[in-house]
Scaffold this motif. Structure first.
Motif, mmCIF file in Angstrom:
data_model
loop_
_atom_site.group_PDB
_atom_site.id
_atom_site.type_symbol
_atom_site.label_atom_id
_atom_site.label_comp_id
_atom_site.label_asym_id
_atom_site.label_seq_id
_atom_site.Cartn_x
_atom_site.Cartn_y
_atom_site.Cartn_z
ATOM 1 N N ARG A 329 0.862 -1.185 0.000
ATOM 2 C CA ARG A 329 0.000 0.000 0.000
ATOM 3 C C ARG A 329 0.899 1.237 0.000
ATOM 4 N NH1 ARG A 329 -0.008 -0.872 5.726
ATOM 5 N NH2 ARG A 329 0.524 1.065 6.822
ATOM 6 N N ILE A 330 0.332 2.355 -0.408
ATOM 7 C CA ILE A 330 1.087 3.598 -0.457
ATOM 8 C C ILE A 330 0.385 4.653 0.378
ATOM 9 C CG2 ILE A 330 -0.056 4.306 -2.609
ATOM 10 C CD1 ILE A 330 2.631 5.665 -3.360
ATOM 11 N N ASP A 331 1.158 5.403 1.180
ATOM 12 C CA ASP A 331 0.623 6.467 2.036
ATOM 13 C C ASP A 331 1.457 7.722 1.818
ATOM 14 O OD1 ASP A 331 -1.371 4.894 3.697
ATOM 15 O OD2 ASP A 331 0.462 3.757 4.086
ATOM 16 N N THR A 332 0.795 8.854 1.716
ATOM 17 C CA THR A 332 1.477 10.130 1.484
ATOM 18 C C THR A 332 1.099 11.113 2.593
ATOM 19 O OG1 THR A 332 1.414 9.791 -0.900
ATOM 20 C CG2 THR A 332 1.819 12.030 -0.129
ATOM 21 N N VAL A 333 2.121 11.729 3.164
ATOM 22 C CA VAL A 333 1.937 12.789 4.154
ATOM 23 C C VAL A 333 2.733 13.990 3.679
ATOM 24 C CG1 VAL A 333 2.271 13.517 6.535
ATOM 25 C CG2 VAL A 333 1.647 11.149 6.037
ATOM 26 N N THR A 334 2.069 15.140 3.538
ATOM 27 C CA THR A 334 2.770 16.325 3.057
ATOM 28 C C THR A 334 2.362 17.539 3.872
ATOM 29 O OG1 THR A 334 3.274 17.650 1.085
ATOM 30 C CG2 THR A 334 1.010 16.857 1.317
ATOM 31 N N GLY A 335 3.281 18.465 3.994
ATOM 32 C CA GLY A 335 3.032 19.684 4.757
ATOM 33 C C GLY A 335 4.131 20.677 4.486
ATOM 34 N N ASN A 336 4.163 21.763 5.292
ATOM 35 C CA ASN A 336 5.159 22.804 5.030
ATOM 36 C C ASN A 336 6.571 22.402 5.440
ATOM 37 O OD1 ASN A 336 4.915 22.906 7.780
ATOM 38 N ND2 ASN A 336 3.930 24.921 7.844
ATOM 39 N N THR A 337 6.727 21.205 6.031
ATOM 40 C CA THR A 337 8.074 20.725 6.385
ATOM 41 C C THR A 337 8.545 19.612 5.449
ATOM 42 O OG1 THR A 337 7.131 19.157 7.970
ATOM 43 C CG2 THR A 337 7.787 21.326 8.814
ATOM 44 N N GLY A 338 7.772 19.329 4.417
ATOM 45 C CA GLY A 338 8.198 18.315 3.468
ATOM 46 C C GLY A 338 7.122 17.287 3.182
ATOM 47 N N THR A 339 7.493 16.317 2.371
ATOM 48 C CA THR A 339 6.574 15.264 1.951
ATOM 49 C C THR A 339 7.195 13.906 2.222
ATOM 50 O OG1 THR A 339 5.632 16.667 0.218
ATOM 51 C CG2 THR A 339 5.297 14.290 -0.009
ATOM 52 N N THR A 340 6.385 12.987 2.714
ATOM 53 C CA THR A 340 6.836 11.616 2.956
ATOM 54 C C THR A 340 5.886 10.667 2.246
ATOM 55 O OG1 THR A 340 7.797 12.139 5.114
ATOM 56 C CG2 THR A 340 7.266 9.825 4.684
ATOM 57 N N ILE A 341 6.440 9.815 1.407
ATOM 58 C CA ILE A 341 5.654 8.799 0.714
ATOM 59 C C ILE A 341 6.198 7.444 1.133
ATOM 60 C CG2 ILE A 341 4.962 7.876 -1.523
ATOM 61 C CD1 ILE A 341 5.349 10.658 -2.691
ATOM 62 N N ALA A 342 5.328 6.618 1.698
ATOM 63 C CA ALA A 342 5.731 5.309 2.211
ATOM 64 C C ALA A 342 5.010 4.204 1.448
ATOM 65 C CB ALA A 342 5.432 5.199 3.695
ATOM 66 N N VAL A 343 5.764 3.225 1.023
ATOM 67 C CA VAL A 343 5.219 2.028 0.385
ATOM 68 C C VAL A 343 5.460 0.876 1.348
ATOM 69 C CG1 VAL A 343 5.319 0.475 -1.595
ATOM 70 C CG2 VAL A 343 5.709 2.939 -1.908
ATOM 71 N N THR A 344 4.367 0.256 1.824
ATOM 72 C CA THR A 344 4.474 -0.727 2.901
ATOM 73 C C THR A 344 3.804 -2.025 2.508
ATOM 74 O OG1 THR A 344 4.290 1.112 4.460
ATOM 75 C CG2 THR A 344 4.101 -1.112 5.363
ATOM 76 N N ARG A 345 4.496 -3.125 2.780
ATOM 77 C CA ARG A 345 3.884 -4.445 2.629
ATOM 78 C C ARG A 345 3.459 -4.932 4.005
ATOM 79 N NH1 ARG A 345 4.286 -9.905 2.812
ATOM 80 N NH2 ARG A 345 3.499 -11.064 0.993
ATOM 81 N N ALA A 346 2.152 -5.142 4.210
ATOM 82 C CA ALA A 346 1.570 -5.562 5.486
ATOM 83 C C ALA A 346 1.754 -4.455 6.531
ATOM 84 C CB ALA A 346 2.158 -6.879 5.954
ATOM 85 N N THR A 347 1.540 -4.793 7.788
ATOM 86 C CA THR A 347 1.664 -3.812 8.869
ATOM 87 C C THR A 347 3.120 -3.721 9.289
ATOM 88 O OG1 THR A 347 -0.555 -4.365 9.630
ATOM 89 C CG2 THR A 347 0.871 -3.180 11.170
ATOM 90 N N PHE A 348 3.640 -2.500 9.264
ATOM 91 C CA PHE A 348 5.057 -2.337 9.562
ATOM 92 C C PHE A 348 5.252 -1.051 10.369
ATOM 93 C CE2 PHE A 348 9.494 -1.506 9.003
ATOM 94 C CZ PHE A 348 10.092 -2.724 8.783
ATOM 95 N N THR A 349 5.953 -1.148 11.487
ATOM 96 C CA THR A 349 6.260 0.017 12.300
ATOM 97 C C THR A 349 7.656 0.487 11.940
ATOM 98 O OG1 THR A 349 4.898 -0.806 14.110
ATOM 99 C CG2 THR A 349 6.491 0.920 14.633
ATOM 100 N N SER A 350 7.738 1.701 11.406
ATOM 101 C CA SER A 350 9.025 2.207 10.915
ATOM 102 C C SER A 350 9.986 2.493 12.063
ATOM 103 C CB SER A 350 8.799 3.471 10.085
ATOM 104 O OG SER A 350 10.052 4.003 9.653
ATOM 105 N N ARG A 351 11.266 2.213 11.835
ATOM 106 C CA ARG A 351 12.324 2.524 12.791
ATOM 107 C C ARG A 351 13.304 3.559 12.237
ATOM 108 N NH1 ARG A 351 11.739 -2.884 12.356
ATOM 109 N NH2 ARG A 351 13.583 -3.061 11.024
ATOM 110 N N MET A 352 13.098 3.957 10.978
ATOM 111 C CA MET A 352 14.021 4.856 10.298
ATOM 112 C C MET A 352 13.600 6.322 10.495
ATOM 113 S SD MET A 352 16.459 3.210 8.708
ATOM 114 C CE MET A 352 16.893 1.659 7.864
ATOM 115 N N PRO A 353 14.573 7.272 10.434
ATOM 116 C CA PRO A 353 14.238 8.696 10.520
ATOM 117 C C PRO A 353 13.687 9.199 9.188
ATOM 118 C CG PRO A 353 16.581 8.412 10.192
ATOM 119 C CD PRO A 353 16.021 7.023 10.380
#
Length: 356
Positions: A329-353
């Motif tokens: 699945r793909i999720d996009t979060v954007t705002g005045n501090t930048g944009t983050t687009i995440a492509v995730t297989r199944a449920t995953f808790t990110s550990r990366m900055p």
């Protein structure tokens, strides 16, 4: 209660019955290698006459067909020294039954009250087994040869694909320079860049040894480095960094991930920093958890509402198709501090900055 055999005739009858019970060909020889007894399997397998066998010298059986050098070695050299031998391989061409490969098991029997000795000789015909082994070796050799040919053809195909992509990209660029419509020119330039992106992914896969599996960290780092070198101009310094956990992915998955990263990184380079920004950063991360994984492309650009992202049409369609192919699945979060687009297989808790 045990009852000893009363006379020698009964003992001989019992001994012959035991010999006949043995499934594989079997001989009993005296110390001079004359046949004392043979079982039915021996007569049937080697097609010798019982009357001409009993009491005859082993080497003279069947008009000398048993006069085998390897058999001499076993009976006259090895057995006197070791008294026993298992799995002694003999290959011989018999006139009546053809070429046979046999494993011989031999035992020398010594008696307490007699100087005479008896030799027990069992034959295990492994002709069919050896034939199958040779066929398997030949098949393996042909398979290895076909694999080498496949590798040569694959490399040739990859070389031709790379050349073809470069030709297509050049044609698109030339066409973009010749058209008068700004909109058509932009579409042709976008198509040109996407062809180059596909060529870049293909080049990195071709450079990876092993082909079946790709080291994901090295692959994404080289890919992003090439994209940055070809796309980032001198007027805007944008760092493209990669953080990937150790691991390998199959080449098919690597192609899809490479194209997704290419599309998202190119989009960030072109649109995230509409005006100059100090410490501009695009961060690509890849994390794994067993069979699950998460790919994130984030930037610290100015950010815009999702529906207002320039170039979101074709690029988004390409990414969404690849994400669906990867069952993610793909999720996009954007705002005045930048944009983050995440492509995730199944449920995953990110550990990366994220880029900041």
């Amino acid at each position: 209660m045990f009852h000893p055999i009363a006379n020698i005739e009964d003992a001989q009858t019992l001994a012959q019955a035991i010999v006949n019970t043995i499934v594989e060909p079997f001989l009993v020889l005296d110390e001079n290698f004359r046949v004392l007894a043979a079982n039915r399997s021996f007569y049937q397998t080697f097609r010798v006459d019982p009357e001409q066998t009993h009491g005859s010298l082993l080497y003279a059986l069947g008009d000398g067909q048993w006069d085998i050098p390897a058999l001499h070695l076993l009976l006259e050299t090895i057995i006197p020294e070791k008294t026993a031998m298992d799995g002694f391989e003999v290959e011989h061409d018999f006139p009546d039954i053809g070429r046979r490969t046999m494993l011989l098991n031999a035992r020398k029997v010594l008696y307490d009250h007699s100087s005479a000795a008896t030799i027990l000789l069992a034959f295990n015909d492994i002709t069919a087994r050896r034939a199958i082994e040779r066929e398997k070796e030949e098949l393996l050799g042909r398979t290895e040869d076909l694999l080498r040919q496949k590798d040569v053809l694959l490399r040739e195909m990859e070389h031709r694909v790379a050349n073809s992509l470069q030709i297509i990209a050049s044609i698109l660029l030339l066409k973009a320079r010749s058209v008068t419509s700004d909109e058509t020119r932009q579409h042709l330039k976008d198509a040109h860049q996407r062809v180059l992106s596909v060529a870049e992914v293909q080049r990195h896969l071709h450079a990876s040894t092993g082909a079946d599996e790709i080291e994901v960290g090295s692959y994404l780092s080289k890919l992003c480095s090439s994209l940055a070198a070809s796309m980032i101009g001198e007027t805007q310094a944008i760092a493209v960094n990669v953080m990937a956990e150790n691991g390998r992915i199959d080449s098919q998955k690597a192609v899809s991930l490479g194209l997704i990263v290419t599309e998202l990184v190119l989009n960030a380079i072109k649109y995230a920093f509409s005006t100059e920004k100090v410490d501009a950063l695009i961060l690509v991360t890849y994390e794994t958890d067993a069979e699950d994984w998460k790919l994130t492309v984030s930037d610290n650009g100015w950010g815009k509402p999702v529906g207002d992202i320039p170039g979101a049409g074709l690029g988004t369609a390409i990414v969404e198709a690849l994400v669906k192919q990867l069952e993610a699945r793909i999720d996009t979060v954007t705002g005045n501090t930048g944009t983050t687009i995440a492509v995730t297989r199944a449920t995953f808790t990110s550990r990366m900055p994220k880029a900041a």
